[in-house]
Write a protein that holds these residues in place. Structure first.
Motif, PDB file in Angstrom:
ATOM      1  N   UNK A  31       0.856  -1.201   0.000  1.00  0.00           N
ATOM      2  CA  UNK A  31       0.000   0.000   0.000  1.00  0.00           C
ATOM      3  C   UNK A  31       0.886   1.243   0.000  1.00  0.00           C
ATOM      4  N   UNK A  32       1.929   1.202   0.805  1.00  0.00           N
ATOM      5  CA  UNK A  32       3.027   2.170   0.688  1.00  0.00           C
ATOM      6  C   UNK A  32       4.258   1.342   0.308  1.00  0.00           C
ATOM      7  N   UNK A  33       4.826   1.564  -0.872  1.00  0.00           N
ATOM      8  CA  UNK A  33       5.941   0.730  -1.336  1.00  0.00           C
ATOM      9  C   UNK A  33       7.115   0.738  -0.363  1.00  0.00           C
ATOM     10  N   UNK A  34       7.814  -0.395  -0.304  1.00  0.00           N
ATOM     11  CA  UNK A  34       8.935  -0.549   0.618  1.00  0.00           C
ATOM     12  C   UNK A  34       9.993   0.524   0.424  1.00  0.00           C
ATOM     13  N   UNK A  35      10.191   0.953  -0.816  1.00  0.00           N
ATOM     14  CA  UNK A  35      11.229   1.942  -1.110  1.00  0.00           C
ATOM     15  C   UNK A  35      10.939   3.299  -0.476  1.00  0.00           C
ATOM     16  N   UNK A  36       9.672   3.554  -0.114  1.00  0.00           N
ATOM     17  CA  UNK A  36       9.313   4.860   0.447  1.00  0.00           C
ATOM     18  C   UNK A  36       9.435   4.912   1.970  1.00  0.00           C
ATOM     19  N   UNK A  37       9.546   3.754   2.621  1.00  0.00           N
ATOM     20  CA  UNK A  37       9.575   3.747   4.082  1.00  0.00           C
ATOM     21  C   UNK A  37      10.820   4.371   4.692  1.00  0.00           C
ATOM     22  N   UNK A  38      11.995   4.221   4.082  1.00  0.00           N
ATOM     23  CA  UNK A  38      13.154   4.927   4.653  1.00  0.00           C
ATOM     24  C   UNK A  38      12.927   6.432   4.776  1.00  0.00           C
ATOM     25  N   UNK A  39      12.234   7.023   3.797  1.00  0.00           N
ATOM     26  CA  UNK A  39      11.928   8.449   3.869  1.00  0.00           C
ATOM     27  C   UNK A  39      10.963   8.762   4.996  1.00  0.00           C
ATOM     28  N   UNK A  40       9.982   7.874   5.228  1.00  0.00           N
ATOM     29  CA  UNK A  40       9.030   8.069   6.320  1.00  0.00           C
ATOM     30  C   UNK A  40       9.739   7.962   7.665  1.00  0.00           C
ATOM     31  N   UNK A  41      10.645   6.972   7.787  1.00  0.00           N
ATOM     32  CA  UNK A  41      11.410   6.817   9.020  1.00  0.00           C
ATOM     33  C   UNK A  41      12.275   8.049   9.286  1.00  0.00           C
ATOM     34  N   UNK A  42      12.899   8.562   8.218  1.00  0.00           N
ATOM     35  CA  UNK A  42      13.735   9.755   8.365  1.00  0.00           C
ATOM     36  C   UNK A  42      12.903  10.956   8.800  1.00  0.00           C
ATOM     37  N   UNK A  43      11.699  11.099   8.211  1.00  0.00           N
ATOM     38  CA  UNK A  43      10.798  12.189   8.603  1.00  0.00           C
ATOM     39  C   UNK A  43      10.454  12.093  10.080  1.00  0.00           C
ATOM     40  N   UNK A  44      10.135  10.879  10.562  1.00  0.00           N
ATOM     41  CA  UNK A  44       9.790  10.699  11.970  1.00  0.00           C
ATOM     42  C   UNK A  44      10.972  11.035  12.867  1.00  0.00           C
ATOM     43  N   UNK A  45      12.137  10.491  12.504  1.00  0.00           N
ATOM     44  CA  UNK A  45      13.314  10.609  13.358  1.00  0.00           C
ATOM     45  C   UNK A  45      13.877  12.021  13.390  1.00  0.00           C
ATOM     46  N   UNK A  46      13.869  12.689  12.242  1.00  0.00           N
ATOM     47  CA  UNK A  46      14.548  13.985  12.140  1.00  0.00           C
ATOM     48  C   UNK A  46      13.637  15.197  12.314  1.00  0.00           C
ATOM     49  N   UNK A  47      12.320  15.016  12.164  1.00  0.00           N
ATOM     50  CA  UNK A  47      11.420  16.174  12.223  1.00  0.00           C
ATOM     51  C   UNK A  47      10.322  15.997  13.274  1.00  0.00           C
ATOM     52  N   UNK A  48       9.542  14.913  13.156  1.00  0.00           N
ATOM     53  CA  UNK A  48       8.342  14.793  13.980  1.00  0.00           C
ATOM     54  C   UNK A  48       8.655  14.534  15.451  1.00  0.00           C
ATOM     55  N   UNK A  49       9.559  13.606  15.726  1.00  0.00           N
ATOM     56  CA  UNK A  49       9.837  13.287  17.132  1.00  0.00           C
ATOM     57  C   UNK A  49      10.648  14.367  17.841  1.00  0.00           C
ATOM     58  N   UNK A  50      11.599  15.033  17.199  1.00  0.00           N
ATOM     59  CA  UNK A  50      12.184  16.204  17.866  1.00  0.00           C
ATOM     60  C   UNK A  50      11.132  17.240  18.244  1.00  0.00           C
ATOM     61  N   UNK A  51      10.095  17.388  17.399  1.00  0.00           N
ATOM     62  CA  UNK A  51       9.030  18.354  17.696  1.00  0.00           C
ATOM     63  C   UNK A  51       8.287  17.975  18.970  1.00  0.00           C
ATOM     64  N   UNK A  52       7.927  16.685  19.106  1.00  0.00           N
ATOM     65  CA  UNK A  52       7.180  16.287  20.297  1.00  0.00           C
ATOM     66  C   UNK A  52       8.061  16.352  21.546  1.00  0.00           C
ATOM     67  N   UNK A  53       9.358  16.124  21.402  1.00  0.00           N
ATOM     68  CA  UNK A  53      10.267  16.250  22.543  1.00  0.00           C
ATOM     69  C   UNK A  53      10.362  17.694  23.003  1.00  0.00           C
ATOM     70  N   UNK A  54      10.479  18.606  22.057  1.00  0.00           N
ATOM     71  CA  UNK A  54      10.571  20.028  22.406  1.00  0.00           C
ATOM     72  C   UNK A  54       9.319  20.476  23.164  1.00  0.00           C
ATOM     73  N   UNK A  55       8.142  20.128  22.621  1.00  0.00           N
ATOM     74  CA  UNK A  55       6.882  20.558  23.233  1.00  0.00           C
ATOM     75  C   UNK A  55       6.694  19.917  24.606  1.00  0.00           C
ATOM     76  N   UNK A  56       6.969  18.613  24.717  1.00  0.00           N
ATOM     77  CA  UNK A  56       6.758  17.910  25.979  1.00  0.00           C
ATOM     78  C   UNK A  56       7.658  18.453  27.078  1.00  0.00           C
ATOM     79  N   UNK A  57       8.938  18.642  26.761  1.00  0.00           N
ATOM     80  CA  UNK A  57       9.880  19.129  27.771  1.00  0.00           C
ATOM     81  C   UNK A  57       9.609  20.594  28.098  1.00  0.00           C
ATOM     82  N   UNK A  58       9.209  21.369  27.091  1.00  0.00           N
ATOM     83  CA  UNK A  58       8.905  22.782  27.318  1.00  0.00           C
ATOM     84  C   UNK A  58       7.769  22.941  28.327  1.00  0.00           C
TER      85      UNK A  58
END
Length: 305
Positions: free
Chosen positions: A25-52
């Motif tokens: 449904x989402x091709x395997x080749x696209x998942x590394x980009x999704x993982x990178x988005x989570x690791x480099x953008x989305x989760x730093x955002x939730x860490x900043x907000x939670x700790x703030x």
């Protein structure tokens, strides 16, 4: 049953991610980009907000962090002490580095998502602080061990650079600075971070599920089971002993247990591959830990009750 139901929503999202990838449904080749988005953008955002938004009180955060750190130290220390016997039993040094990594590292994406479900915003904030304090140390220790016993080479400068470039470390550092300095963030910056943080939990869990490789579940070795047992059984048991002796209770005890009961982090596989560790053994242990944690986490929650 009650404790299994507590983590059921998390498990279902992980399963959804696995089947979305498995059936294309989402091709395997696209998942590394999704993982990178989570690791480099989305989760730093939730860490900043939670700790703030977290009241960083030493009386609350300090004992919990000490108990978590001691549990990791005892677990990693035992693996290190067993290096000689492990080597004589037939496991080479790259394999030893994998045992060390999988015993220490924990999946930050999974722990934050589970904390949000089980402990709510207060527990999420506590765990965010623990992540801020423990992730850099675990990264440094793991990379140093890989540099010493792996097939690759690393210098003190490269170790420091890898830790400094870690987005989770950067997000934690920014959150702590904004909290302690009292600067805060204006709404036009805070709102986008909160929106990204909300997306982080679901996207991160989908990525965890997509990373599960069923073929790895056919792997069998004593070393693999040792790595699984150290992370999912030994480390949480050590934490409960230490936390009980320290008089830890309530939400800090629950948040700390969730942190140490997590399966290992996917980032360790990449580092093992880059620095000469046993990446194949890491993948086997990581897959089994992720699957079996669906059973062990409810057991530890029951034990805590």
């Amino acid at each position: 049953m009650h404790f299994a139901l507590m983590i059921l929503p998390t498990i279902l999202v992980i399963l959804c991610g696995h089947f979305v990838r498995r059936y294309g449904i989402v091709p395997a080749a696209q998942w590394p980009g999704i993982e990178t988005l989570s690791f480099r953008v989305l989760f730093p955002a939730i860490l900043i907000v939670s700790i703030l938004h977290s009241p960083l009180q030493i009386s609350t955060v300090g004992p919990m962090t000490i108990a978590v750190a001691l549990a990791f130290a005892v677990t990693g220390g035992l693996i290190f002490v067993l290096h000689g016997p492990i080597r004589r039993a037939g496991l080479d040094d790259p394999g030893f580095t994998t045992l060390f990594q999988t015993a220490l590292r924990f999946n930050g994406l999974l722990v934050l998502a589970l904390a949000s479900d089980i402990t709510g915003p207060e527990g999420l904030a506590l765990i965010s602080v623990v992540v801020a304090l423990t992730v850099p140390v675990i990264n440094i220790v793991s990379i140093v061990v890989l540099a010493r016993y792996g097939r690759g080479q690393a210098t003190l400068r490269s170790v420091a650079a890898q830790v400094a470039r870690n987005p989770m470390v950067q997000g934690c550092g920014i959150g702590v600075f904004l909290n302690l300095s009292g600067i805060g963030l204006p709404d036009f910056l805070l709102k986008p971070l909160e929106m990204m943080g909300q997306a982080a939990l679901a996207v991160g869990l989908l990525a965890v599920g997509a990373g599960i490789q069923i073929r790895r579940l056919w792997a069998r070795s004593g070393w693999m089971w040792l790595g699984i047992g150290m992370r999912l059984l030994f480390c949480p048991a050590v934490f409960l002993i230490i936390a009980t002796a320290m008089g830890l209770s309530g939400l800090p005890l629950l948040a700390g247990l969730i942190t140490v009961a997590m399966p290992t982090a996917t980032a360790g596989f990449i580092i093992a591959r880059q620095m000469g560790g046993d990446a194949e053994l890491y993948a086997d242990i990581m897959t089994w830990q992720t699957v079996l944690s669906a059973l062990t986490i409810p057991i530890w929650l029951w034990a805590l009750s």
